[in-house]
Design a protein around this motif. Structure first.
Motif, PDB file in Angstrom:
ATOM      1  N   SER A  14       0.821  -1.199   0.000  1.00 16.08           N
ATOM      2  CA  SER A  14       0.000   0.000   0.000  1.00 16.08           C
ATOM      3  C   SER A  14       0.863   1.261   0.000  1.00 16.08           C
ATOM      4  CB  SER A  14      -0.937   0.002   1.209  1.00 16.08           C
ATOM      5  OG  SER A  14      -0.179   0.132   2.399  1.00 16.08           O
ATOM      6  N   GLN A  15       2.103   1.173   0.515  1.00 18.69           N
ATOM      7  CA  GLN A  15       2.987   2.332   0.553  1.00 18.69           C
ATOM      8  C   GLN A  15       3.760   2.511  -0.747  1.00 18.69           C
ATOM      9  OE1 GLN A  15       5.470   1.510   3.862  1.00 18.69           O
ATOM     10  NE2 GLN A  15       3.904   1.950   5.393  1.00 18.69           N
ATOM     11  N   ARG A  16       3.919   1.465  -1.533  1.00 19.09           N
ATOM     12  CA  ARG A  16       4.708   1.551  -2.757  1.00 19.09           C
ATOM     13  C   ARG A  16       3.875   2.138  -3.888  1.00 19.09           C
ATOM     14  NH1 ARG A  16       7.869  -3.889  -3.928  1.00 19.09           N
ATOM     15  NH2 ARG A  16       9.396  -2.510  -4.847  1.00 19.09           N
ATOM     16  N   PRO A  17       4.474   3.019  -4.680  1.00 19.55           N
ATOM     17  CA  PRO A  17       3.755   3.534  -5.845  1.00 19.55           C
ATOM     18  C   PRO A  17       3.684   2.456  -6.926  1.00 19.55           C
ATOM     19  CG  PRO A  17       5.935   4.511  -5.686  1.00 19.55           C
ATOM     20  CD  PRO A  17       5.745   3.673  -4.473  1.00 19.55           C
ATOM     21  N   PRO A  18       2.805   2.609  -7.872  1.00 23.24           N
ATOM     22  CA  PRO A  18       2.686   1.610  -8.928  1.00 23.24           C
ATOM     23  C   PRO A  18       3.984   1.493  -9.741  1.00 23.24           C
ATOM     24  CG  PRO A  18       1.017   3.331  -9.164  1.00 23.24           C
ATOM     25  CD  PRO A  18       1.852   3.671  -7.997  1.00 23.24           C
ATOM     26  N   LEU A  19       4.110   0.378 -10.433  1.00 17.15           N
ATOM     27  CA  LEU A  19       5.322   0.106 -11.200  1.00 17.15           C
ATOM     28  C   LEU A  19       5.564   1.156 -12.273  1.00 17.15           C
ATOM     29  CD1 LEU A  19       7.678  -1.785 -11.864  1.00 17.15           C
ATOM     30  CD2 LEU A  19       6.136  -3.028 -13.383  1.00 17.15           C
ATOM     31  N   ALA A  20       4.523   1.615 -12.946  1.00 19.61           N
ATOM     32  CA  ALA A  20       4.679   2.619 -13.997  1.00 19.61           C
ATOM     33  C   ALA A  20       5.262   3.908 -13.437  1.00 19.61           C
ATOM     34  CB  ALA A  20       3.335   2.891 -14.668  1.00 19.61           C
ATOM     35  N   ARG A  21       4.814   4.312 -12.261  1.00 21.70           N
ATOM     36  CA  ARG A  21       5.327   5.538 -11.657  1.00 21.70           C
ATOM     37  C   ARG A  21       6.782   5.367 -11.225  1.00 21.70           C
ATOM     38  NH1 ARG A  21       1.707   9.054  -7.951  1.00 21.70           N
ATOM     39  NH2 ARG A  21       0.842   9.269 -10.019  1.00 21.70           N
ATOM     40  N   ARG A  22       7.132   4.184 -10.704  1.00 21.66           N
ATOM     41  CA  ARG A  22       8.515   3.947 -10.313  1.00 21.66           C
ATOM     42  C   ARG A  22       9.433   3.963 -11.524  1.00 21.66           C
ATOM     43  NH1 ARG A  22       8.546  -1.306  -7.045  1.00 21.66           N
ATOM     44  NH2 ARG A  22       6.651  -1.693  -8.181  1.00 21.66           N
ATOM     45  N   LEU A  23       8.983   3.392 -12.642  1.00 20.03           N
ATOM     46  CA  LEU A  23       9.790   3.418 -13.859  1.00 20.03           C
ATOM     47  C   LEU A  23       9.931   4.834 -14.404  1.00 20.03           C
ATOM     48  CD1 LEU A  23       8.585   0.211 -15.714  1.00 20.03           C
ATOM     49  CD2 LEU A  23      10.785   0.615 -14.616  1.00 20.03           C
ATOM     50  N   ALA A  24       8.868   5.615 -14.320  1.00 22.00           N
ATOM     51  CA  ALA A  24       8.936   6.999 -14.784  1.00 22.00           C
ATOM     52  C   ALA A  24       9.917   7.804 -13.940  1.00 22.00           C
ATOM     53  CB  ALA A  24       7.547   7.635 -14.747  1.00 22.00           C
ATOM     54  N   ARG A  25       9.930   7.575 -12.627  1.00 15.18           N
ATOM     55  CA  ARG A  25      10.865   8.284 -11.762  1.00 15.18           C
ATOM     56  C   ARG A  25      12.303   7.873 -12.032  1.00 15.18           C
ATOM     57  NH1 ARG A  25       8.499   7.931  -5.792  1.00 15.18           N
ATOM     58  NH2 ARG A  25       9.135   5.830  -6.236  1.00 15.18           N
ATOM     59  N   LEU A  26      12.487   6.627 -12.492  1.00 18.88           N
ATOM     60  CA  LEU A  26      13.828   6.164 -12.809  1.00 18.88           C
ATOM     61  C   LEU A  26      14.427   7.020 -13.920  1.00 18.88           C
ATOM     62  CD1 LEU A  26      16.047   3.962 -12.479  1.00 18.88           C
ATOM     63  CD2 LEU A  26      14.884   2.732 -14.306  1.00 18.88           C
ATOM     64  N   PHE A  27      13.633   7.370 -14.917  1.00 19.30           N
ATOM     65  CA  PHE A  27      14.141   8.140 -16.045  1.00 19.30           C
ATOM     66  C   PHE A  27      14.008   9.647 -15.841  1.00 19.30           C
ATOM     67  CE2 PHE A  27      13.080   4.028 -17.953  1.00 19.30           C
ATOM     68  CZ  PHE A  27      14.334   3.706 -18.459  1.00 19.30           C
ATOM     69  N   ALA A  28      12.915  10.100 -15.271  1.00 19.71           N
ATOM     70  CA  ALA A  28      12.673  11.535 -15.155  1.00 19.71           C
ATOM     71  C   ALA A  28      13.124  12.104 -13.823  1.00 19.71           C
ATOM     72  CB  ALA A  28      11.181  11.821 -15.354  1.00 19.71           C
TER      73      ALA A  28
END
Length: 131
Positions: A99-113
């Motif tokens: 519940s504390q972790r953001p979705p995978l798509a958001r984590r991948l977006a943060r990796l690049f941006a």
């Protein structure tokens, strides 16, 4: 017109470049075998058959060592775990973590941006007033 700091940095870069050239050239020169004057370079190198014959003349010894380590089995926890409130403790932790972790798509977006925690410092430029 270069400032004093820029001149000093250029001088440091030239020194580092010269040092790296000396290191590469030195390792190349020192890696050559010494050949006495008056003999040809091919005479200093043994033939392949001579090198193999020299290796075959040396005795070879093989040693085997047997090592035994005393080990003990850890005590096992009871297989029947107690369920309280219909949810196991491990499942509660996993649900809280998910519940504390953001979705995978958001984590991948943060990796690049990036996530905004770090500021990017561009390459230092000379201000227009000092040009």
């Amino acid at each position: 017109m270069l400032s004093g700091r820029q001149k000093r940095e250029l001088l440091q870069l030239m020194g580092v470049g010269l040092l790296s050239v000396l290191i590469v050239a030195g390792s190349t020169v020192l890696s050559r075998r010494y050949v006495p004057s008056g003999s040809s370079p091919s005479a200093a190198r043994p033939e392949a058959g001579q090198a193999v014959a020299g290796l075959a003349a040396r005795p070879v010894q093989v040693r085997q060592i047997e090592v035994q380590v005393a080990s003990s089995a850890p005590a096992l926890a009871p297989t029947g775990s107690v369920v309280r409130g219909g949810v196991q403790p491990g499942a509660q932790r996993a649900a809280a973590r998910n519940s504390q972790r953001p979705p995978l798509a958001r984590r991948l977006a943060r990796l690049f941006a990036g996530d905004g925690r770090h500021t990017v410092q561009p390459f230092p430029m000379v201000p227009a007033t000092h040009r």
